[in-house]
Design an enzyme around this catalytic site. Sequence first.
Site, mmCIF file in Angstrom:
data_model
loop_
_atom_site.group_PDB
_atom_site.id
_atom_site.type_symbol
_atom_site.label_atom_id
_atom_site.label_comp_id
_atom_site.label_asym_id
_atom_site.label_seq_id
_atom_site.Cartn_x
_atom_site.Cartn_y
_atom_site.Cartn_z
ATOM 1 N N CYS A 1 42.983 44.337 41.174
ATOM 2 C CA CYS A 1 44.311 44.168 40.577
ATOM 3 C C CYS A 1 44.285 43.066 39.527
ATOM 4 O O CYS A 1 44.340 41.874 39.860
ATOM 5 C CB CYS A 1 45.342 43.856 41.658
ATOM 6 S SG CYS A 1 46.999 43.609 41.001
ATOM 7 N N CYS B 1 47.377 40.854 39.417
ATOM 8 C CA CYS B 1 47.445 39.852 40.494
ATOM 9 C C CYS B 1 46.477 38.696 40.243
ATOM 10 O O CYS B 1 46.822 37.536 40.423
ATOM 11 C CB CYS B 1 47.063 40.450 41.852
ATOM 12 S SG CYS B 1 47.698 42.072 42.196
ATOM 13 N N ASP B 2 45.258 39.009 39.857
ATOM 14 C CA ASP B 2 44.195 37.999 39.867
ATOM 15 C C ASP B 2 43.682 37.586 38.484
ATOM 16 O O ASP B 2 42.895 36.646 38.381
ATOM 17 C CB ASP B 2 43.001 38.531 40.691
ATOM 18 C CG ASP B 2 43.397 38.784 42.143
ATOM 19 O OD1 ASP B 2 44.276 38.068 42.639
ATOM 20 O OD2 ASP B 2 42.831 39.698 42.761
#
Length: 335
Positions: A154, A157-158
């Site tokens: 992701c 997200c990261d």
Amino acid sequence: MDIFKPLDLSRDSHNTEDPSIERVHCLIIGSGPAGYTAAIYAARANLKPVLYTGLQMGGQLTTTTDVENFPGYPDGITGPGMMEDFKKQAERFGTEIRFGIATNADFSDKLLRVTFDENNIIEADTVIIATGATARYLGLEAESRYAGMGVSACATCDGFFYKGKDVAVVGGGDTAAEEATYLAGLCRKVYLIVRRNELRASKAMQEKVLNNPKIDILWEHQTVDLFGENGVEGAVLVKKKGTPEEEIVKIKIDGFFLAIGHTPNSDVFKVFLETDVTGYIKTIPGTTKTTIPGVFAAGDVQDPVYRQAVTAAGSGCMAAIDAERYLSECLNNTL
Ligand code: NDP
């Protein structure tokens, strides 16, 4: 028909013909942001929800390190920490949380039946499916070795943790193109590792990738390993595998992002519910209603596009409201 009366049906109610079958008003399947949010709203609406967690309690976010894009956490929070907060909040309003995996479903009757762990049958007036989706991985041993240490599925997200660094994205579809473009806005360099000599992504997304000077497309490359001391420091690729020009290529990277698709966890429900070709449960646009009255779907199991914790939580809220309204309508119709 009196199945919806009274609305405060006690949780230890059972099927009159078969006392081994438990009956509940609102059954929630899944313990990610969608499932827990549905539980918070359903519990506050006095639906006495029973939530089954599935195998991975807390869902996909429990495999993420820090979550910095969920509103309400100005300093960020760990994925597992955030899901623990969700769980506590759902329990605070009386959700009964149980460990169990849905193994079968029968939505042929107005009383909806779901079997957990092969033999525990629950009969429900409403079912909220929030079973999520599972990111696909290549299947390399190195992916598990570096989980949370440079391997991610992701970018939204990261990606932030790789600001100014070099990363690679695997895949040639819209997700890979979108994630590579997103990462190019943060990182120094982005390798896009594509197994064929063309992209599957839409023309518009292809243009973005091809015209981005920070994205270096490695055509006809396949990843065979990752290396690094305390995290990912590089990847080993094979170029033109199986041809006379086959060669080993090593790239230095700090982050390795998988974008080769997700598999929605909908198999158990497919016999009764309409899904798209990939298996995402279809809902009536603007609602969480599925093709079966009383069955609602929320979160990643019905969302091939956004797939964010905050959008999953939002649709979990919608599902609980849709379930509560459905029950009220049924109750009104029986009065
Ligand atoms: P897709 O299935 O469309 O693409 C998967 C990509 O990963 C393909 O390029 C495929 O290669 C590659 N791949 C699969 N397995 C491997 C492997 N083992 N090794 C290397 N590469 C592999 O998945 P997406 O997640 O990209 O998209 C899913 C759906 O969601 C699509 O319908 C897409 O259009 C949609 N979507 C829409 C967005 C938007 O509209 N903004 C954003 C993101 C997704 P190959 O091409 O060779 O099969």
